[in-house]
Design a protein around this motif. Structure first.
Motif, PDB file in Angstrom:
ATOM      1  N   ARG A  21      51.256  39.177  56.912  1.00 25.03           N
ATOM      2  CA  ARG A  21      49.934  39.618  56.461  1.00 25.03           C
ATOM      3  C   ARG A  21      49.569  40.958  57.098  1.00 25.03           C
ATOM      4  O   ARG A  21      49.827  41.183  58.276  1.00 25.03           O
ATOM      5  CB  ARG A  21      48.875  38.582  56.802  1.00 25.03           C
ATOM      6  N   ARG A  29      39.201  48.646  51.203  1.00 21.59           N
ATOM      7  CA  ARG A  29      39.041  47.323  50.568  1.00 21.59           C
ATOM      8  C   ARG A  29      38.232  47.364  49.280  1.00 21.59           C
ATOM      9  O   ARG A  29      38.639  46.786  48.273  1.00 21.59           O
ATOM     10  CB  ARG A  29      38.410  46.334  51.547  1.00 21.59           C
ATOM     11  N   ARG A  35      41.364  42.196  43.120  1.00 24.35           N
ATOM     12  CA  ARG A  35      42.748  42.015  42.703  1.00 24.35           C
ATOM     13  C   ARG A  35      43.381  43.395  42.561  1.00 24.35           C
ATOM     14  O   ARG A  35      42.810  44.269  41.908  1.00 24.35           O
ATOM     15  CB  ARG A  35      42.796  41.276  41.374  1.00 24.35           C
ATOM     16  N   CYS A  85      48.092  41.071  44.116  1.00 23.86           N
ATOM     17  CA  CYS A  85      47.618  40.773  45.468  1.00 23.86           C
ATOM     18  C   CYS A  85      46.122  40.485  45.479  1.00 23.86           C
ATOM     19  O   CYS A  85      45.372  41.019  44.654  1.00 23.86           O
ATOM     20  CB  CYS A  85      47.862  41.965  46.390  1.00 23.86           C
ATOM     21  N   GLU A  86      45.723  39.683  46.444  1.00 21.39           N
ATOM     22  CA  GLU A  86      44.309  39.429  46.708  1.00 21.39           C
ATOM     23  C   GLU A  86      44.105  39.432  48.209  1.00 21.39           C
ATOM     24  O   GLU A  86      44.987  39.022  48.970  1.00 21.39           O
ATOM     25  CB  GLU A  86      43.897  38.064  46.151  1.00 21.39           C
ATOM     26  N   LEU A  87      42.946  39.888  48.633  1.00 15.40           N
ATOM     27  CA  LEU A  87      42.612  39.879  50.055  1.00 15.40           C
ATOM     28  C   LEU A  87      42.098  38.503  50.453  1.00 15.40           C
ATOM     29  O   LEU A  87      41.379  37.855  49.676  1.00 15.40           O
ATOM     30  CB  LEU A  87      41.534  40.923  50.362  1.00 15.40           C
ATOM     31  N   VAL A  93      46.189  41.049  53.323  1.00 15.96           N
ATOM     32  CA  VAL A  93      47.016  40.787  52.157  1.00 15.96           C
ATOM     33  C   VAL A  93      48.384  40.338  52.649  1.00 15.96           C
ATOM     34  O   VAL A  93      48.877  40.829  53.670  1.00 15.96           O
ATOM     35  CB  VAL A  93      47.127  42.031  51.247  1.00 15.96           C
TER      36      VAL A  93
END
Length: 150
Positions: A21, A29, A35, A85-87, A93
């Motif tokens: 991560r 951000r 996304r 990807c997503e936070l 991520v």
């Protein structure tokens, strides 16, 4: 009226944890959004694209002729290496192992803003690349400004 595209600038030192991560710099951000997409970049870095920019890249590559060998090769590597990807709640991520291996990322990374995308570099690779590029920075600028290409 369409919202302005985010502009990413700056350089941030971060680290990838044992689970793969990476904490995305707070300044990036919002621009990346809920996304976004990661893929193999050029010069052994990773590219992170917000949704709108990803769509532009996709359209640009789709417009290239299928008969063009270089277009096929680049598109294959670009999309085969991509992931959505997503936070998480901490702004991290998960970078898949295959992307970390491609970019030589083990722990220390440099995250940079490059206008419409974010790049993630192994710190070691970034230091080598930027040292080489800085040696010819003025020459590169002159070629680009005069329309001489690179």
């Amino acid at each position: 009226m369409e919202a302005a595209s985010p502009v990413f600038i700056g350089t941030y030192d971060h680290a990838v944890d044992d689970k793969g991560r990476l904490a995305i710099p707070a300044k990036f951000r919002d621009g990346l959004g809920a996304r976004f997409y990661a893929t193999k970049g050029l010069d052994k870095c990773l590219f992170l694209f917000p949704e709108a920019e990803w769509q532009k890249q996709q359209a640009q590559l789709a417009s290239l002729p299928l008969t063009m060998r270089d277009a096929r090769a680049y598109s294959r590597l670009f999309f085969a290496g991509a992931c959505e990807c997503e936070l998480d709640k901490q702004g991290r991520v998960n970078i898949p192992q295959y992307l970390r291996e491609y970019a030589g990322i083990s722990k220390d990374v440099v995250v940079i803003g490059v206008m419409s995308r974010v790049e993630v570099w192994s710190r070691e690779v970034w230091l080598e690349y930027s040292a080489r590029a800085e040696e010819s920075y003025e020459e590169i600028a002159e070629k680009l400004i005069s329309g001489g290409g690179a």
